[in-house]
Design a protein around this motif. Structure first.
Motif, PDB file in Angstrom:
ATOM      1  N   LYS A 118       0.839  -1.197   0.000  1.00 29.69           N
ATOM      2  CA  LYS A 118       0.000   0.000   0.000  1.00 29.69           C
ATOM      3  C   LYS A 118       0.875   1.248   0.000  1.00 29.69           C
ATOM      4  O   LYS A 118       1.949   1.269   0.604  1.00 29.69           O
ATOM      5  CB  LYS A 118      -0.915   0.015   1.230  1.00 29.69           C
ATOM      6  N   ASN A 119       0.399   2.278  -0.690  1.00 24.43           N
ATOM      7  CA  ASN A 119       1.123   3.546  -0.680  1.00 24.43           C
ATOM      8  C   ASN A 119       0.757   4.334   0.576  1.00 24.43           C
ATOM      9  O   ASN A 119      -0.019   3.858   1.419  1.00 24.43           O
ATOM     10  CB  ASN A 119       0.845   4.348  -1.962  1.00 24.43           C
TER      11      ASN A 119
ATOM     12  N   TYR B 187      -1.261  -1.291  -4.686  1.00 29.37           N
ATOM     13  CA  TYR B 187      -0.724  -1.087  -6.028  1.00 29.37           C
ATOM     14  C   TYR B 187       0.085  -2.308  -6.462  1.00 29.37           C
ATOM     15  O   TYR B 187       0.628  -3.049  -5.637  1.00 29.37           O
ATOM     16  CB  TYR B 187       0.138   0.177  -6.090  1.00 29.37           C
ATOM     17  N   GLY B 188       0.129  -2.523  -7.782  1.00 35.24           N
ATOM     18  CA  GLY B 188       0.871  -3.660  -8.316  1.00 35.24           C
ATOM     19  C   GLY B 188       0.341  -4.063  -9.676  1.00 35.24           C
ATOM     20  O   GLY B 188      -0.425  -3.321 -10.308  1.00 35.24           O
TER      21      GLY B 188
ATOM     22  N   GLU C 174      -7.921  -7.311  -7.998  1.00 30.56           N
ATOM     23  CA  GLU C 174      -6.878  -6.445  -8.545  1.00 30.56           C
ATOM     24  C   GLU C 174      -6.628  -5.266  -7.610  1.00 30.56           C
ATOM     25  O   GLU C 174      -7.531  -4.836  -6.885  1.00 30.56           O
ATOM     26  CB  GLU C 174      -7.291  -5.933  -9.926  1.00 30.56           C
ATOM     27  N   PRO C 175      -5.407  -4.713  -7.621  1.00 27.23           N
ATOM     28  CA  PRO C 175      -5.107  -3.573  -6.743  1.00 27.23           C
ATOM     29  C   PRO C 175      -5.819  -2.309  -7.211  1.00 27.23           C
ATOM     30  O   PRO C 175      -6.307  -2.237  -8.346  1.00 27.23           O
ATOM     31  CB  PRO C 175      -3.586  -3.434  -6.864  1.00 27.23           C
TER      32      PRO C 175
ATOM     33  N   VAL D   1      -2.398   3.199 -13.194  1.00 27.47           N
ATOM     34  CA  VAL D   1      -3.724   3.732 -13.508  1.00 27.47           C
ATOM     35  C   VAL D   1      -4.691   3.255 -12.435  1.00 27.47           C
ATOM     36  O   VAL D   1      -4.516   2.180 -11.856  1.00 27.47           O
ATOM     37  CB  VAL D   1      -4.217   3.273 -14.903  1.00 27.47           C
ATOM     38  N   LEU D   2      -5.690   4.064 -12.155  1.00 31.02           N
ATOM     39  CA  LEU D   2      -6.703   3.665 -11.188  1.00 31.02           C
ATOM     40  C   LEU D   2      -7.559   2.549 -11.777  1.00 31.02           C
ATOM     41  O   LEU D   2      -7.970   2.623 -12.939  1.00 31.02           O
ATOM     42  CB  LEU D   2      -7.593   4.851 -10.825  1.00 31.02           C
TER      43      LEU D   2
END
Length: 205
Positions: A121-122, A128-129, A140-141, A156-157
């Protein structure tokens, strides 16, 4: 007086023994009742194909053991596609056969990523990944690694990548008709999901 004291001690000892034995028996009875009254495990009611294989979505299973024999992964030319449970649970990232509902005819292939349910996690708490590491689209992240149109590596989101989701067949047709043949552009972010560092192109040629 001494005889009376001995008698009292014996009586008290007898009462204690009776209480202890009664307590143990009562506990065993209560435990047996609570065990018998436990709710049974809920198993997904997956349908079976003509070969006796169960098939369905991973969403219905609460554990790996309850997954169906054939797991739905999407459709090709309006034909529902499934991967074998053993292929789905494989640890290596690879392409596996995509079968029809009977688990016999191969209608395509599907990329299975190495399972990664622990995305980092940011600082904003977003996972994310790579989407290739997800067990399914649902896992999915939030920030998916991507390469921008100019070669910049970023993220990308997931919600931007997925786009507008239809709520009915009519919505699906309307969304499909409104899409540009050339695709669409979405922001490319840094790992924190805050700073736009480029553009990622979705769809089109």
């Amino acid at each position: 007086m001494r005889v009376y004291s001995k008698g009292m001690r014996k009586l008290i000892g007898l009462v204690i023994i009776v209480c202890v034995v009664g307590g143990v028996l009562g506990y065993q009875s209560t435990f047996a009742k609570s065990t018998n009254n436990q709710s049974p495990a809920i198993f997904p009611n997956y349908p079976e194909n003509e070969n006796g294989q169960t098939y369905g979505s991973v969403k219905e299973a609460t554990s790996v053991e309850l997954l169906p024999d054939l797991i739905h992964m999407g459709s090709i030319n309006d034909i529902a596609g499934y991967v074998l449970k053993k292929d789905y649970l494989g640890e290596l990232s690879r392409n596996v056969p995509l079968y029809d509902v009977d688990g016999v005819n191969i209608i395509g292939s599907f990329h299975i990523g190495a399972k990664n349910m622990n995305y980092p996690k940011n600082k904003n708490g977003q996972t994310y990944g790579s989407s290739a590491d997800a067990a399914s689209p649902e896992t999915e992240p939030e920030l998916i690694s991507a390469i921008g149109v100019d070669g910049t590596a970023g993220y990308v989101l997931k919600k931007d990548l997925d786009g507008e989701q239809p709520k009915s067949p009519q919505d699906a047709i309307a969304i499909q008709n409104s899409r540009s043949p050339g695709g669409r552009a979405i922001p490319l972010y840094d790992v924190e999901g805050a700073t736009v560092i480029g553009v990622f192109h979705v769809g089109g040629k």
